[in-house]
Design a protein around this motif. Structure first.
Motif, mmCIF file in Angstrom:
data_model
loop_
_atom_site.group_PDB
_atom_site.id
_atom_site.type_symbol
_atom_site.label_atom_id
_atom_site.label_comp_id
_atom_site.label_asym_id
_atom_site.label_seq_id
_atom_site.Cartn_x
_atom_site.Cartn_y
_atom_site.Cartn_z
ATOM 1 N N ALA A 1 -22.043 2.184 -5.965
ATOM 2 C CA ALA A 1 -21.045 3.245 -5.842
ATOM 3 C C ALA A 1 -20.062 2.932 -4.713
ATOM 4 C CB ALA A 1 -21.734 4.589 -5.595
ATOM 5 N N ARG A 2 -20.564 2.397 -3.604
ATOM 6 C CA ARG A 2 -19.689 2.018 -2.486
ATOM 7 C C ARG A 2 -18.673 0.974 -2.938
ATOM 8 N NH1 ARG A 2 -22.142 0.138 3.239
ATOM 9 N NH2 ARG A 2 -22.031 2.390 3.614
ATOM 10 N N GLY A 3 -19.116 -0.007 -3.699
ATOM 11 C CA GLY A 3 -18.208 -1.048 -4.179
ATOM 12 C C GLY A 3 -17.092 -0.481 -5.043
ATOM 13 N N TYR A 4 -17.448 0.427 -5.957
ATOM 14 C CA TYR A 4 -16.434 1.063 -6.807
ATOM 15 C C TYR A 4 -15.477 1.911 -5.968
ATOM 16 C CZ TYR A 4 -19.083 -0.176 -11.043
ATOM 17 O OH TYR A 4 -19.702 -0.852 -12.068
ATOM 18 N N LEU A 5 -16.017 2.622 -4.967
ATOM 19 C CA LEU A 5 -15.180 3.476 -4.127
ATOM 20 C C LEU A 5 -14.194 2.642 -3.308
ATOM 21 C CD1 LEU A 5 -14.347 6.188 -2.954
ATOM 22 C CD2 LEU A 5 -16.290 6.039 -1.379
ATOM 23 N N ILE A 6 -14.646 1.516 -2.757
ATOM 24 C CA ILE A 6 -13.742 0.625 -2.029
ATOM 25 C C ILE A 6 -12.600 0.183 -2.945
ATOM 26 C CG2 ILE A 6 -13.543 -1.667 -0.992
ATOM 27 C CD1 ILE A 6 -16.364 -1.252 0.147
ATOM 28 N N GLN A 7 -12.935 -0.095 -4.196
ATOM 29 C CA GLN A 7 -11.908 -0.508 -5.155
ATOM 30 C C GLN A 7 -10.893 0.611 -5.389
ATOM 31 O OE1 GLN A 7 -13.507 -2.262 -8.710
ATOM 32 N NE2 GLN A 7 -11.506 -2.456 -9.694
ATOM 33 N N ILE A 8 -11.375 1.850 -5.513
ATOM 34 C CA ILE A 8 -10.473 2.987 -5.720
ATOM 35 C C ILE A 8 -9.544 3.171 -4.522
ATOM 36 C CG2 ILE A 8 -10.364 5.511 -5.885
ATOM 37 C CD1 ILE A 8 -12.864 5.407 -7.622
ATOM 38 N N LEU A 9 -10.120 3.196 -3.321
ATOM 39 C CA LEU A 9 -9.323 3.435 -2.118
ATOM 40 C C LEU A 9 -8.303 2.323 -1.904
ATOM 41 C CD1 LEU A 9 -12.182 4.689 0.237
ATOM 42 C CD2 LEU A 9 -10.375 6.083 -0.796
ATOM 43 N N THR A 10 -8.721 1.077 -2.119
ATOM 44 C CA THR A 10 -7.790 -0.042 -1.959
ATOM 45 C C THR A 10 -6.681 0.022 -2.997
ATOM 46 O OG1 THR A 10 -9.586 -1.425 -1.096
ATOM 47 C CG2 THR A 10 -7.607 -2.555 -1.845
ATOM 48 N N THR A 11 -7.026 0.389 -4.223
ATOM 49 C CA THR A 11 -6.022 0.519 -5.288
ATOM 50 C C THR A 11 -5.000 1.589 -4.949
ATOM 51 O OG1 THR A 11 -7.595 -0.217 -6.985
ATOM 52 C CG2 THR A 11 -5.671 1.019 -7.745
ATOM 53 N N LEU A 12 -5.459 2.724 -4.426
ATOM 54 C CA LEU A 12 -4.539 3.798 -4.064
ATOM 55 C C LEU A 12 -3.611 3.378 -2.926
ATOM 56 C CD1 LEU A 12 -6.899 6.925 -4.229
ATOM 57 C CD2 LEU A 12 -5.089 6.300 -5.835
ATOM 58 N N LEU A 13 -4.143 2.695 -1.921
ATOM 59 C CA LEU A 13 -3.311 2.247 -0.809
ATOM 60 C C LEU A 13 -2.293 1.203 -1.261
ATOM 61 C CD1 LEU A 13 -6.039 2.098 1.962
ATOM 62 C CD2 LEU A 13 -3.965 3.492 2.046
ATOM 63 N N ARG A 14 -2.714 0.290 -2.110
ATOM 64 C CA ARG A 14 -1.771 -0.704 -2.636
ATOM 65 C C ARG A 14 -0.673 -0.015 -3.442
ATOM 66 N NH1 ARG A 14 -5.442 -5.656 -5.116
ATOM 67 N NH2 ARG A 14 -6.056 -6.617 -3.130
ATOM 68 N N TYR A 15 -1.065 0.962 -4.228
ATOM 69 C CA TYR A 15 -0.104 1.692 -5.060
ATOM 70 C C TYR A 15 0.946 2.386 -4.199
ATOM 71 C CZ TYR A 15 1.665 5.593 -7.868
ATOM 72 O OH TYR A 15 2.481 6.513 -8.488
ATOM 73 N N GLN A 16 0.503 3.080 -3.146
ATOM 74 C CA GLN A 16 1.478 3.819 -2.355
ATOM 75 C C GLN A 16 2.369 2.881 -1.550
ATOM 76 O OE1 GLN A 16 -1.441 6.161 0.177
ATOM 77 N NE2 GLN A 16 0.073 5.704 1.770
ATOM 78 N N MET A 17 1.836 1.737 -1.077
ATOM 79 C CA MET A 17 2.680 0.797 -0.355
ATOM 80 C C MET A 17 3.705 0.149 -1.286
ATOM 81 S SD MET A 17 0.140 -1.008 2.444
ATOM 82 C CE MET A 17 -1.100 -1.496 1.248
ATOM 83 N N ASP A 18 3.269 -0.175 -2.508
ATOM 84 C CA ASP A 18 4.189 -0.763 -3.474
ATOM 85 C C ASP A 18 5.260 0.248 -3.874
ATOM 86 O OD1 ASP A 18 4.955 -2.843 -5.492
ATOM 87 O OD2 ASP A 18 4.410 -1.238 -6.878
ATOM 88 N N LYS A 19 4.855 1.494 -4.079
ATOM 89 C CA LYS A 19 5.820 2.526 -4.478
ATOM 90 C C LYS A 19 6.820 2.783 -3.363
ATOM 91 C CE LYS A 19 6.139 7.076 -6.603
ATOM 92 N NZ LYS A 19 5.403 8.230 -7.164
ATOM 93 N N ARG A 20 6.348 2.781 -2.122
ATOM 94 C CA ARG A 20 7.231 3.003 -0.988
ATOM 95 C C ARG A 20 8.243 1.867 -0.873
ATOM 96 N NH1 ARG A 20 4.043 3.816 4.310
ATOM 97 N NH2 ARG A 20 3.686 1.594 4.048
#
Length: 294
Positions: free
Chosen positions: A163-182
């Motif tokens: 579960a930790r591994g999947y959560l790290i993937q979610i959080l990293t994906t969200l941060l990448r998304y917002q930096m790319d969108k910005r």
């Protein structure tokens, strides 16, 4: 209220509870505060979310993030049932053992919903400090939410680590998304894009805000506000980030740190090293040693 979480690469988030379910029309949670943090993904249907004096109308693909001390209320639309994915988690813990949030959830009155939301800041190598958004429009997380919920249903050996591994993937994906969108939001604005291009083409120049404003055709004060709104950074900070990005490449090839600092326009190696460590968490020497080709 702002909490700095440290470097993204060092965080050990732990899932405290997760479920993936269909909620009947009119179901609501809150107003309440939770003891940890929560991600909620609306998979199907519609809902509304109240917090920090705002009310958001949620559609499929919308994802919420909020933490402790943030009064909120989630309400499923009366039009019909909605499917949700939910993850309660702690940002950093050596153990993967779940601590269920329910015993320490606090109920509030509607008046508390105007209280400001708590902000969480993560240091992302090469980008500096990034504030997590509270709202995302992102449609590629459903399978990860479902997998975490499945691990919590079956609780087979090692489920906390998975579960930790999947959560790290979610959080990293969200941060990448917002930096790319910005970044895309900044470059799509033609006059801001001209300033950004000028910085990227000549990072060795000590660009001043008035110089960049002149390129964009704005008054310096207004330009600085517009630049920060579009990129999330002041012009000077953005220049530092671009310099450090180039420094990471140069350090792999140049023989000395002094040569890198000089190429990037630094008159003081001490100032260069301080900027580099503030962004990456490493000194130039440490970065160079870690990336020596074997």
């Amino acid at each position: 209220m702002k909490t700095h979480l440290g470097s993204l690469g060092n965080l050990r988030p732990t899932v405290n509870f997760s479920n993936y379910f269909q909620a009947p029309a009119g179901t609501f949670w809150g107003p309440r505060t939770i003891p940890d943090c929560q991600l909620i993904l609306l998979v199907a249907g519609s809902a509304s979310f109240e917090f920090a004096g705002k009310c958001l109308n949620l559609l499929p693909g919308n994802c919420l993030f909020y933490g402790s001390d943030t009064p909120h209320r989630l309400t499923i639309s009366s039009d019909g049932p909605s499917t949700l994915g939910s993850i309660h988690f702690s940002w950093d813990s050596a153990s993967t053992e779940a601590i269920h949030p329910e015993p320490t959830i606090i109920l509030h009155t509607k008046e508390h919903l105007v209280r400001p939301a708590k902000t969480y800041t993560v240091h992302v190598e090469g980008h500096g400090d990034v504030d997590m958004w509270h709202f995302y429009e992102f449609t590629q997380l459903e399978s990860l939410f479902a997998r975490i919920a499945k691990e919590f249903v079956h609780q087979e050996p090692g489920y906390g680590s998975i579960a930790r591994g999947y959560l790290i993937q979610i959080l990293t994906t969200l941060l990448r998304y917002q930096m790319d969108k910005r970044f895309r939001a900044a470059t799509e604005h033609s006059k801001i894009a001209a300033s950004i291009e000028a910085i990227q083409q000549d990072t060795s120049r000590n660009w001043s805000t008035p110089e960049l404003a002149a390129i964009s055709g704005y008054h310096p004060t207004y330009f600085a506000e517009l630049f920060r709104e579009a990129t999330g950074y002041a012009p000077k900070h953005y220049l530092v980030l671009e310099r450090v990005k180039q420094a990471q490449l140069l350090l792999l090839h140049e023989s000395t740190i002094e040569a890198v600092a000089m190429k990037l326009g630094y008159s003081s190696i001490h100032y260069f090293c301080r900027n580099f460590k503030a962004v990456t968490g490493l000194t130039p020497t440490e970065f160079k040693q870690r990336n020596v080709a074997l």
